[in-house]
Design an enzyme around this catalytic site. Structure first.
Site, PDB file in Angstrom:
ATOM      1  N   HIS A   1       0.905  -1.178   0.005  1.00  0.00           N
ATOM      2  CA  HIS A   1       0.114  -0.062   0.032  1.00  0.00           C
ATOM      3  C   HIS A   1       0.783   1.307   0.081  1.00  0.00           C
ATOM      4  O   HIS A   1       1.899   1.066   0.675  1.00  0.00           O
ATOM      5  CB  HIS A   1      -0.895   0.028   1.344  1.00  0.00           C
TER       6      HIS A   1
ATOM      7  N   GLU B   1       0.806   3.928   1.621  1.00  0.00           N
ATOM      8  CA  GLU B   1       1.044   4.500   3.139  1.00  0.00           C
ATOM      9  C   GLU B   1       2.415   3.621   3.734  1.00  0.00           C
ATOM     10  O   GLU B   1       3.266   4.097   4.204  1.00  0.00           O
ATOM     11  CB  GLU B   1       0.065   4.501   4.215  1.00  0.00           C
TER      12      GLU B   1
END
Length: 166
Positions: free
Chosen positions: A53, A55
């Site tokens: 992901h 993040e």
């Protein structure tokens, strides 16, 4: 002086790179003292990794850049509301502030489905939700419109017999 708009625009550039590669367009940057110290973009399909992901990638990059796991003086800018996994990584890395754009009604864990930051964990970042929401939502909307029309293909793993559900 660089501001929230500048850094979210940098995250949007990373999201656009994802879209160009057939990835769901999510970009993230970690900022400390007005400088980007971590960058990440969604690469789950190309990396064949559920952990890839934006993040997580940005936090990992920031930790390497800064030489430690505590990002207590950093802000994370991300184009899509973080999921439970990413919210956990934000809490565990002690990020001071989170600024996200588009809301995620299916997995958003900062307000849409649940607000994990409101639970009594050992850390709770300041959160600004819906920042540059229209720009961030448009990138996702345009991407999925192209996928539905067949104009854009999402990368698939040839080892799977039925990629439509993967």
């Amino acid at each position: 002086m660089m501001d929230d708009r500048y850094f979210m625009t940098e995250a949007l550039k990373l999201a656009a790179e994802c879209a160009d590669c057939g990835e769901v367009p999510v970009g993230a940057v970690v900022v400390r003292n007005g400088e980007i110290v971590g960058r990440g973009k969604n690469s789950r399909e190309s990396e064949k990794n559920a952990l890839a992901h934006a993040e997580i990638e940005a936090i990992n990059d920031a930790c390497r850049t800064l030489g430690g796991w505590r990002l207590w003086d950093c802000t994370l800018y991300v184009t899509l509301e973080p999921c439970p996994m990413c919210t956990g990584a934000i809490i565990n890395s002690r990020i001071k502030r989170v600024v996200f754009g588009a809301f995620d009604q299916k997995a958003g864990s900062c307000s849409s489905v649940i607000n994990l930051f409101s639970l009594p964990y050992n850390h709770s970042p300041q959160t600004e939700s819906g920042f540059m929401q229209e720009e961030c939502s448009a990138v996702l909307r345009d991407f999925f419109k192209k996928v539905r029309s067949g104009e854009k293909k999402v990368p698939v793993n040839p080892k799977w017999k039925n990629n439509s559900q993967k």
